[in-house]
Design a protein around this motif. Sequence first.
Motif, mmCIF file in Angstrom:
data_model
loop_
_atom_site.group_PDB
_atom_site.id
_atom_site.type_symbol
_atom_site.label_atom_id
_atom_site.label_comp_id
_atom_site.label_asym_id
_atom_site.label_seq_id
_atom_site.Cartn_x
_atom_site.Cartn_y
_atom_site.Cartn_z
ATOM 1 N N THR A 286 -6.292 21.769 -50.042
ATOM 2 C CA THR A 286 -7.448 22.502 -50.552
ATOM 3 C C THR A 286 -8.476 22.778 -49.461
ATOM 4 O O THR A 286 -8.376 22.284 -48.338
ATOM 5 N N LEU A 287 -9.468 23.570 -49.800
ATOM 6 C CA LEU A 287 -10.635 23.827 -48.954
ATOM 7 C C LEU A 287 -11.774 24.138 -49.913
ATOM 8 O O LEU A 287 -11.666 25.075 -50.711
ATOM 9 N N ARG B 290 -11.607 25.478 -55.875
ATOM 10 C CA ARG B 290 -12.665 24.900 -56.723
ATOM 11 C C ARG B 290 -12.327 25.011 -58.205
ATOM 12 O O ARG B 290 -12.681 24.146 -58.997
ATOM 13 N N ALA B 291 -11.627 26.076 -58.585
ATOM 14 C CA ALA B 291 -11.205 26.208 -59.990
ATOM 15 C C ALA B 291 -10.290 25.048 -60.370
ATOM 16 O O ALA B 291 -10.395 24.481 -61.466
ATOM 17 N N VAL B 292 -9.416 24.670 -59.448
ATOM 18 C CA VAL B 292 -8.519 23.522 -59.684
ATOM 19 C C VAL B 292 -9.325 22.220 -59.710
ATOM 20 O O VAL B 292 -9.088 21.344 -60.546
ATOM 21 N N PRO C 118 -4.901 26.895 -53.137
ATOM 22 C CA PRO C 118 -4.478 25.503 -53.111
ATOM 23 C C PRO C 118 -2.983 25.347 -53.338
ATOM 24 O O PRO C 118 -2.321 26.263 -53.812
ATOM 25 N N VAL C 119 -2.494 24.139 -52.973
ATOM 26 C CA VAL C 119 -1.131 23.731 -53.316
ATOM 27 C C VAL C 119 -1.219 22.327 -53.892
ATOM 28 O O VAL C 119 -1.908 21.461 -53.334
ATOM 29 N N ALA D 200 -1.549 28.775 -61.938
ATOM 30 C CA ALA D 200 -0.341 28.010 -62.276
ATOM 31 C C ALA D 200 -0.625 26.506 -62.221
ATOM 32 O O ALA D 200 -0.162 25.745 -63.081
ATOM 33 N N ILE D 201 -1.399 26.093 -61.230
ATOM 34 C CA ILE D 201 -1.738 24.667 -61.088
ATOM 35 C C ILE D 201 -2.582 24.201 -62.277
ATOM 36 O O ILE D 201 -2.328 23.140 -62.858
ATOM 37 N N MET D 202 -3.577 24.992 -62.658
ATOM 38 C CA MET D 202 -4.459 24.603 -63.766
ATOM 39 C C MET D 202 -3.676 24.478 -65.075
ATOM 40 O O MET D 202 -3.854 23.512 -65.825
#
Length: 224
Positions: A10-11, A18-20, A58-59, A72-74
């Motif tokens: 992340t960054l 930030r959404a994640v 992000p990953v 997809a992560i969320m």
Amino acid sequence: MSMVKVKLYTLHLSPPCRAVELTAKALGIELDQQVVNLLAGEHLTPEYLKMNPQHTIPVLDDNGTIISESHAIMIYLVSKYGKDDSLYPKELVKQAKVNAALHFESGVLFARMRFTFEPILFRGGSEIPTEKKEYILKAYQLLEDTLVDDYVAGNSLTIADFSCVSSFASIMGVIPVDKSKYPKIYDWLERLKKLPYYEEANGSGADELSKFVLSSLEKNSVKA
């Protein structure tokens, strides 16, 4: 807090990251955050490309399960770790509304923000052209018109709000939002700011990104 700990590449400056972060906070998931320095090209290393050939952040690495792309992560996090489905409803009509708002965020809010910010951050742009400002203001109007309820996809908080606010809060510091023209956006933002984790997960990073863009504009115009 649950004992679940997943790794996130992340960054904090990045809206999708930030959404994640907002989603993880809402679910009580502790993130093992691995900061990826984009300017140093850390997203282009062979190790990173093996994990995510699209080299984006992000990953998520959940015990060896690798998922890229914030939306997809969320969805994955809520579906796997949520105590209920309120943040991403299983009921089809509600879910369709959330999906539509997620696509609006990536296709309109984030896309227009990127279109405006990238030339400044990576190509020495020293001003924001009028047509780009107008393009952003149109996006604000679309968001205003979307807010027929308290939240983006209905009357309760969902991952669609986390996604939209991550981009919106980053743009508004650079292209200000007129409260009289967009009252629903202001009310919505105030609702989200009341979340106990909002400032840590999104507000601080959004301010940082806005300031970074504005200071880059200034530096670039001195060079121009």
